[in-house]
Design a protein around this motif. Structure first.
Motif, PDB file in Angstrom:
ATOM      1  N   SER A  95       1.154   4.274  -2.718  1.00 31.76           N
ATOM      2  CA  SER A  95       1.873   5.841  -2.709  1.00 31.76           C
ATOM      3  C   SER A  95       2.317   5.836  -3.304  1.00 31.76           C
ATOM      4  O   SER A  95       2.705   7.439  -3.827  1.00 31.76           O
ATOM      5  CB  SER A  95       0.882   5.906  -1.270  1.00 31.76           C
ATOM      6  OG  SER A  95       1.016   7.582  -0.944  1.00 31.76           O
ATOM      7  N   ARG A 148       1.484  -1.079  -0.002  1.00 34.80           N
ATOM      8  CA  ARG A 148       0.015  -0.329  -0.232  1.00 34.80           C
ATOM      9  C   ARG A 148       0.203   1.229   0.238  1.00 34.80           C
ATOM     10  O   ARG A 148       0.876   2.102  -0.624  1.00 34.80           O
ATOM     11  CB  ARG A 148      -1.082   0.099   0.911  1.00 34.80           C
ATOM     12  CG  ARG A 148      -1.965   1.249   0.955  1.00 34.80           C
ATOM     13  CD  ARG A 148      -2.887   0.917   2.122  1.00 34.80           C
ATOM     14  NE  ARG A 148      -3.747   0.255   2.105  1.00 34.80           N
ATOM     15  CZ  ARG A 148      -4.396  -0.788   2.225  1.00 34.80           C
ATOM     16  NH1 ARG A 148      -3.593  -1.645   3.574  1.00 34.80           N
ATOM     17  NH2 ARG A 148      -5.651  -1.766   1.990  1.00 34.80           N
ATOM     18  N   GLU A 200      -6.377   3.964  -2.355  1.00 35.53           N
ATOM     19  CA  GLU A 200      -7.102   2.379  -2.155  1.00 35.53           C
ATOM     20  C   GLU A 200      -7.355   1.181  -3.536  1.00 35.53           C
ATOM     21  O   GLU A 200      -7.895   0.453  -3.559  1.00 35.53           O
ATOM     22  CB  GLU A 200      -8.279   2.496  -1.018  1.00 35.53           C
ATOM     23  CG  GLU A 200      -8.945   0.938  -0.447  1.00 35.53           C
ATOM     24  CD  GLU A 200      -7.962   0.534   0.479  1.00 35.53           C
ATOM     25  OE1 GLU A 200      -8.493  -0.935   0.281  1.00 35.53           O
ATOM     26  OE2 GLU A 200      -7.111   1.050   0.369  1.00 35.53           O
ATOM     27  N   THR A 201      -7.967   2.126  -4.323  1.00 38.43           N
ATOM     28  CA  THR A 201      -8.804   1.270  -5.951  1.00 38.43           C
ATOM     29  C   THR A 201      -6.976   1.088  -6.600  1.00 38.43           C
ATOM     30  O   THR A 201      -7.114   0.293  -7.097  1.00 38.43           O
ATOM     31  CB  THR A 201      -9.063   3.061  -6.225  1.00 38.43           C
ATOM     32  OG1 THR A 201     -10.202   3.341  -6.154  1.00 38.43           O
ATOM     33  CG2 THR A 201      -9.632   1.712  -7.987  1.00 38.43           C
ATOM     34  N   CYS A 202      -5.922   1.771  -6.740  1.00 38.97           N
ATOM     35  CA  CYS A 202      -4.858   1.195  -7.074  1.00 38.97           C
ATOM     36  C   CYS A 202      -4.091  -0.360  -6.647  1.00 38.97           C
ATOM     37  O   CYS A 202      -3.622  -0.970  -6.786  1.00 38.97           O
ATOM     38  CB  CYS A 202      -4.034   2.248  -7.300  1.00 38.97           C
ATOM     39  SG  CYS A 202      -4.588   3.699  -8.628  1.00 38.97           S
ATOM     40  N   ASN A 242      -2.641  12.315  -7.922  1.00 38.65           N
ATOM     41  CA  ASN A 242      -3.445  11.559  -7.641  1.00 38.65           C
ATOM     42  C   ASN A 242      -3.258  10.485  -6.984  1.00 38.65           C
ATOM     43  O   ASN A 242      -3.614   9.715  -6.992  1.00 38.65           O
ATOM     44  CB  ASN A 242      -3.619  11.109  -9.062  1.00 38.65           C
ATOM     45  CG  ASN A 242      -3.957  11.809 -10.128  1.00 38.65           C
ATOM     46  OD1 ASN A 242      -3.138  12.590 -10.973  1.00 38.65           O
ATOM     47  ND2 ASN A 242      -5.608  11.669 -10.684  1.00 38.65           N
ATOM     48  N   ASN A 243      -2.871  11.353  -5.513  1.00 34.46           N
ATOM     49  CA  ASN A 243      -2.553  10.551  -4.299  1.00 34.46           C
ATOM     50  C   ASN A 243      -3.502  10.589  -2.853  1.00 34.46           C
ATOM     51  O   ASN A 243      -3.027  10.329  -1.999  1.00 34.46           O
ATOM     52  CB  ASN A 243      -0.929  11.270  -3.825  1.00 34.46           C
ATOM     53  CG  ASN A 243      -0.450   9.946  -3.792  1.00 34.46           C
ATOM     54  OD1 ASN A 243      -1.199   9.533  -2.900  1.00 34.46           O
ATOM     55  ND2 ASN A 243       0.781   9.434  -3.959  1.00 34.46           N
ATOM     56  N   THR A 244      -5.094  10.335  -4.043  1.00 40.63           N
ATOM     57  CA  THR A 244      -5.728  10.750  -2.333  1.00 40.63           C
ATOM     58  C   THR A 244      -5.735   9.612  -1.892  1.00 40.63           C
ATOM     59  O   THR A 244      -5.646   8.147  -2.372  1.00 40.63           O
ATOM     60  CB  THR A 244      -6.884  10.672  -3.282  1.00 40.63           C
ATOM     61  OG1 THR A 244      -7.521  10.110  -4.112  1.00 40.63           O
ATOM     62  CG2 THR A 244      -6.622  12.393  -3.711  1.00 40.63           C
ATOM     63  N   ASP A 245      -6.524   9.616  -0.515  1.00 44.57           N
ATOM     64  CA  ASP A 245      -6.490   7.990   0.060  1.00 44.57           C
ATOM     65  C   ASP A 245      -7.778   7.270  -0.940  1.00 44.57           C
ATOM     66  O   ASP A 245      -7.233   5.867  -1.065  1.00 44.57           O
ATOM     67  CB  ASP A 245      -7.608   8.051   1.168  1.00 44.57           C
ATOM     68  CG  ASP A 245      -7.054   9.218   2.010  1.00 44.57           C
ATOM     69  OD1 ASP A 245      -5.461   9.108   1.929  1.00 44.57           O
ATOM     70  OD2 ASP A 245      -6.920   9.461   3.624  1.00 44.57           O
ATOM     71  N   GLN A 246      -8.615   7.641  -1.986  1.00 43.01           N
ATOM     72  CA  GLN A 246      -9.533   6.570  -2.491  1.00 43.01           C
ATOM     73  C   GLN A 246      -9.020   6.298  -3.570  1.00 43.01           C
ATOM     74  O   GLN A 246      -8.538   5.292  -4.000  1.00 43.01           O
ATOM     75  CB  GLN A 246     -10.888   7.296  -2.857  1.00 43.01           C
ATOM     76  CG  GLN A 246     -11.397   7.106  -3.609  1.00 43.01           C
ATOM     77  CD  GLN A 246     -12.924   7.154  -3.810  1.00 43.01           C
ATOM     78  OE1 GLN A 246     -12.717   9.110  -3.428  1.00 43.01           O
ATOM     79  NE2 GLN A 246     -13.867   6.802  -5.059  1.00 43.01           N
ATOM     80  N   GLN A 247      -7.794   7.082  -4.131  1.00 43.10           N
ATOM     81  CA  GLN A 247      -6.945   6.922  -5.044  1.00 43.10           C
ATOM     82  C   GLN A 247      -6.262   5.210  -5.514  1.00 43.10           C
ATOM     83  O   GLN A 247      -6.071   4.763  -5.686  1.00 43.10           O
ATOM     84  CB  GLN A 247      -6.314   7.653  -5.922  1.00 43.10           C
ATOM     85  CG  GLN A 247      -5.986   7.623  -7.166  1.00 43.10           C
ATOM     86  CD  GLN A 247      -6.392   7.491  -8.593  1.00 43.10           C
ATOM     87  OE1 GLN A 247      -7.096   8.354  -9.060  1.00 43.10           O
ATOM     88  NE2 GLN A 247      -6.503   5.931  -8.532  1.00 43.10           N
ATOM     89  N   GLU A 255      -5.876  -2.276  -4.447  1.00 40.00           N
ATOM     90  CA  GLU A 255      -6.366  -3.163  -4.791  1.00 40.00           C
ATOM     91  C   GLU A 255      -6.652  -3.992  -6.438  1.00 40.00           C
ATOM     92  O   GLU A 255      -5.910  -5.082  -6.235  1.00 40.00           O
ATOM     93  CB  GLU A 255      -7.925  -3.202  -4.950  1.00 40.00           C
ATOM     94  CG  GLU A 255      -8.812  -2.739  -3.429  1.00 40.00           C
ATOM     95  CD  GLU A 255     -10.020  -2.229  -3.278  1.00 40.00           C
ATOM     96  OE1 GLU A 255     -10.642  -2.594  -4.034  1.00 40.00           O
ATOM     97  OE2 GLU A 255     -10.802  -2.518  -2.034  1.00 40.00           O
TER      98      GLU A 255
END
Length: 215
Positions: free
Chosen positions: A55, A51, A69-71, A62-67, A73
């Motif tokens: 990051s 993880r 997590e999606t990447c 494009n380093n948001t928590d959502q991005q 996975e």
């Protein structure tokens, strides 16, 4: 003190997994039209879990928590399929493990790689050598947290100071010292001898067989 057990880091210590990890992450980045990275760059992304690697690999914009997590996975899904394609033991590792097995040393793997993948790689590349292969299942237990290392010592019924902790990064040396185990760095991994020494390595070895001199 006579050493009776050895805990190994996985990536950069037992196996060179750099290319498989890099290829999996670059596939994810390409799918999003983000810039990819060289193997040399990934060498410094490895060590604190996948993880964290995701990051570091993502663009700052494009380093948001959502991005992340999606990447993450997507990266795990990709890496699960290829994690033993190019990953190989370093020269001399199998011979070292063969020798240690004949001497009745307790052997384990403790990695910041996801637990599922740590177990898969250890089982496929090193069948029958290790009493346990522990990866990351909870972020709070990630190295340099010594909890899992200490749990291994308890399961072995050994004192921490009877165990060598061997790895290639500052994270490993900090983990060893936090667990009150003997920290041994390896120079063939992803970090420099200087970084290992500054992080608390008591010894840095240049070849797997050099470990026998410590034992």
């Amino acid at each position: 003190m006579k050493f009776k057990g050895i805990i190994f880091d996985l990536d950069g210590t037992l196996v060179n997994s750099l290319e498989d990890i890099s290829d999996a992450m670059n596939t994810v980045l390409q799918s999003l039209n983000f810039p990819t990275h060289s193997y040399d760059a990934y060498q410094y992304f490895i060590g604190s879990g996948l993880r964290n690697l995701v990051s570091k690999a993502l663009p700052a914009s494009n380093n948001t928590d959502q991005q992340i997590e999606t990447c993450f996975e997507s990266m795990i899904k990709e890496y699960r399929e290829i994690c033993t394609f190019k990953t190989k033991p370093y020269n001399g590792i199998v011979e070292l493990l063969d020798h240690l097995a004949t001497q009745d040393f307790k052997l384990a793997v403790f990695s910041n790689k996801a637990d599922e993948l740590t177990k898969k790689i250890a089982a496929e590349i090193f069948p029958d050598y290790f009493d346990a292969a522990i990866g990351l299942s909870t972020e709070s237990l990630k190295k340099p947290n010594p909890f899992e290392a200490i749990e291994i010592s308890k399961n072995w019924n050994l004192k921490p100071e009877e165990i060598i902790f061997i790895g290639d990064s500052d994270i490993d040396m900090l983990t060893a010292n936090n667990a009150n185990m003997f920290p041994v760095g390896v120079s063939w991994g992803y970090r420099t001898e200087k970084e290992l020494t500054e992080s608390g390595a008591k010894v840095v070895i240049n070849n797997p067989s050099d470990l026998l001199l410590i034992l």
